[in-house]
Motif scaffolding. Sequence first.
Motif, mmCIF file in Angstrom:
data_model
loop_
_atom_site.group_PDB
_atom_site.id
_atom_site.type_symbol
_atom_site.label_atom_id
_atom_site.label_comp_id
_atom_site.label_asym_id
_atom_site.label_seq_id
_atom_site.Cartn_x
_atom_site.Cartn_y
_atom_site.Cartn_z
ATOM 1 N N GLU A 25 0.801 -1.219 0.000
ATOM 2 C CA GLU A 25 0.000 0.000 0.000
ATOM 3 C C GLU A 25 0.840 1.278 0.000
ATOM 4 N N TYR A 26 2.133 1.143 0.289
ATOM 5 C CA TYR A 26 3.018 2.314 0.287
ATOM 6 C C TYR A 26 4.417 1.845 -0.087
ATOM 7 N N ARG A 27 4.918 2.286 -1.209
ATOM 8 C CA ARG A 27 6.204 1.801 -1.697
ATOM 9 C C ARG A 27 7.040 2.948 -2.254
ATOM 10 N N GLU A 28 8.293 3.046 -1.770
ATOM 11 C CA GLU A 28 9.285 3.941 -2.351
ATOM 12 C C GLU A 28 10.363 3.089 -3.008
ATOM 13 N N SER A 29 10.733 3.438 -4.230
ATOM 14 C CA SER A 29 11.740 2.684 -4.972
ATOM 15 C C SER A 29 12.828 3.631 -5.462
ATOM 16 N N LEU A 30 14.069 3.146 -5.434
ATOM 17 C CA LEU A 30 15.225 3.949 -5.822
ATOM 18 C C LEU A 30 16.038 3.226 -6.894
ATOM 19 N N PHE A 31 16.468 3.985 -7.897
ATOM 20 C CA PHE A 31 17.379 3.506 -8.927
ATOM 21 C C PHE A 31 18.498 4.543 -9.038
ATOM 22 N N GLN A 42 20.044 9.793 -9.124
ATOM 23 C CA GLN A 42 19.087 8.810 -8.637
ATOM 24 C C GLN A 42 17.656 9.214 -8.977
ATOM 25 N N TYR A 43 16.864 8.192 -9.248
ATOM 26 C CA TYR A 43 15.437 8.358 -9.538
ATOM 27 C C TYR A 43 14.669 7.661 -8.430
ATOM 28 N N VAL A 44 13.741 8.391 -7.796
ATOM 29 C CA VAL A 44 12.937 7.847 -6.704
ATOM 30 C C VAL A 44 11.467 7.906 -7.098
ATOM 31 N N LEU A 45 10.779 6.792 -6.932
ATOM 32 C CA LEU A 45 9.355 6.678 -7.275
ATOM 33 C C LEU A 45 8.571 6.307 -6.031
ATOM 34 N N ALA A 86 -2.063 10.022 -7.945
ATOM 35 C CA ALA A 86 -1.076 9.615 -8.943
ATOM 36 C C ALA A 86 0.255 9.344 -8.252
ATOM 37 N N ASP A 87 1.100 8.560 -8.912
ATOM 38 C CA ASP A 87 2.426 8.302 -8.373
ATOM 39 C C ASP A 87 3.251 9.581 -8.381
ATOM 40 N N MET A 88 4.211 9.662 -7.446
ATOM 41 C CA MET A 88 5.116 10.810 -7.382
ATOM 42 C C MET A 88 6.532 10.327 -7.657
ATOM 43 N N SER A 89 7.321 11.166 -8.315
ATOM 44 C CA SER A 89 8.688 10.786 -8.619
ATOM 45 C C SER A 89 9.579 12.014 -8.643
#
Length: 270
Positions: A98-104, A123-126, A134-137
Motif C-alpha cells: 500500500e506504500y512503496r518507495e523505490s530507488l534507482f 538517482q530516480y525515486v518513485l 497519482a504516483d510521485m517521482s
Amino acid sequence: MKRGKFLCFLLTVGCMLAEARDNVRAPDARALSMGGNGATHTPLLNPALLALKERKELRVDYYNRYAMQELATISGGFCFPNEILPVGLHVASFGYDEYRESLFRFSTGKRLNAYWSLGVSVQYVLLQSELFEADMSRLSTDIGATFRPVENWLITMSLVNIPSFSLNGENGRSELIAPYSIEMGMNWQVINTLLITGGAAHDKETPWKASLGMEYLPYTHFHFRAGVRTSPFCPSLGFGYLLAGLTTDIVLIYHPVLGLSSGVGMAYTF
C-alpha cells in the motif's frame, strides 16, 4: 490482519508527512552499527568513496525499523572500481504493497591525486501509494568528496539530493521522498585493529545531528562495532565476520521510544 495493515499504512504515511526523511536510502549495516554516518562508509550516500575501493563489491542489506516489516528497507548495489572511471549501481525499496518507495541510482567517482577524490551520482525515486491520486517521482543528484591528509585519516563530505527535481506529482509533496541533506565525517585508524569514526549531518528537519562510533578487530576476520547518534539519542551495536570473501554484518539499534531496529548485510568482494 487487514486492520493491522491499515494501521501500518497510517503510521508510514503519518511519519512521511510529519518529516522529510530518506527512507529508501538507509546506510548499510556496517555504517548503522557505528552511529549511521553513511557519507564516510558507503557509496550509497557518498559517490566519492567509489574511487577508494580496491576490489569489486556486490552487496545486499536489509534494515527492519522497530520490528515492523512494513517499515523495512532492502537495498542492493554493485561497485566496480577500475583505473579509468569507477562506477556503482544501486537499487532499493522501502515499504509494502500500500506504500512503496523505490530507488534507482548510478554513481561514479574519481581519485584526483593522493589526497582528493570526487564523485557524483544521479538517482530516480518513485513513490506509489493509495493516499495519492497519482504516483510521485523525483530526479536528484549527489556530490561527494573525500580528503586524506595522512595515511590514517579520512575526511568526507556529501551533498545528498542537491539539486532535486520533481518529475511527477506536486513539488511540495514529492520533496518528501528526496529530502536534501549535508553530511560530513571522518575516520581515524588509531591502530590496525581499531577504527574511530564520527560525523555530523544537517537536513530540512534537523539543524544538526551527530554520530560517533568505533570498529575493533579482536580476532582475525571478526569485527566488533558500537556507536551512538543524536536527535534522538540512539545507541547501536553490531559485528561483522569475513569468510572466503563474503562478509556478514549484523546491527541492532535502540530507539528510546520506538524500541529496537535491526539489520543484516552481506557483501562479496572479488
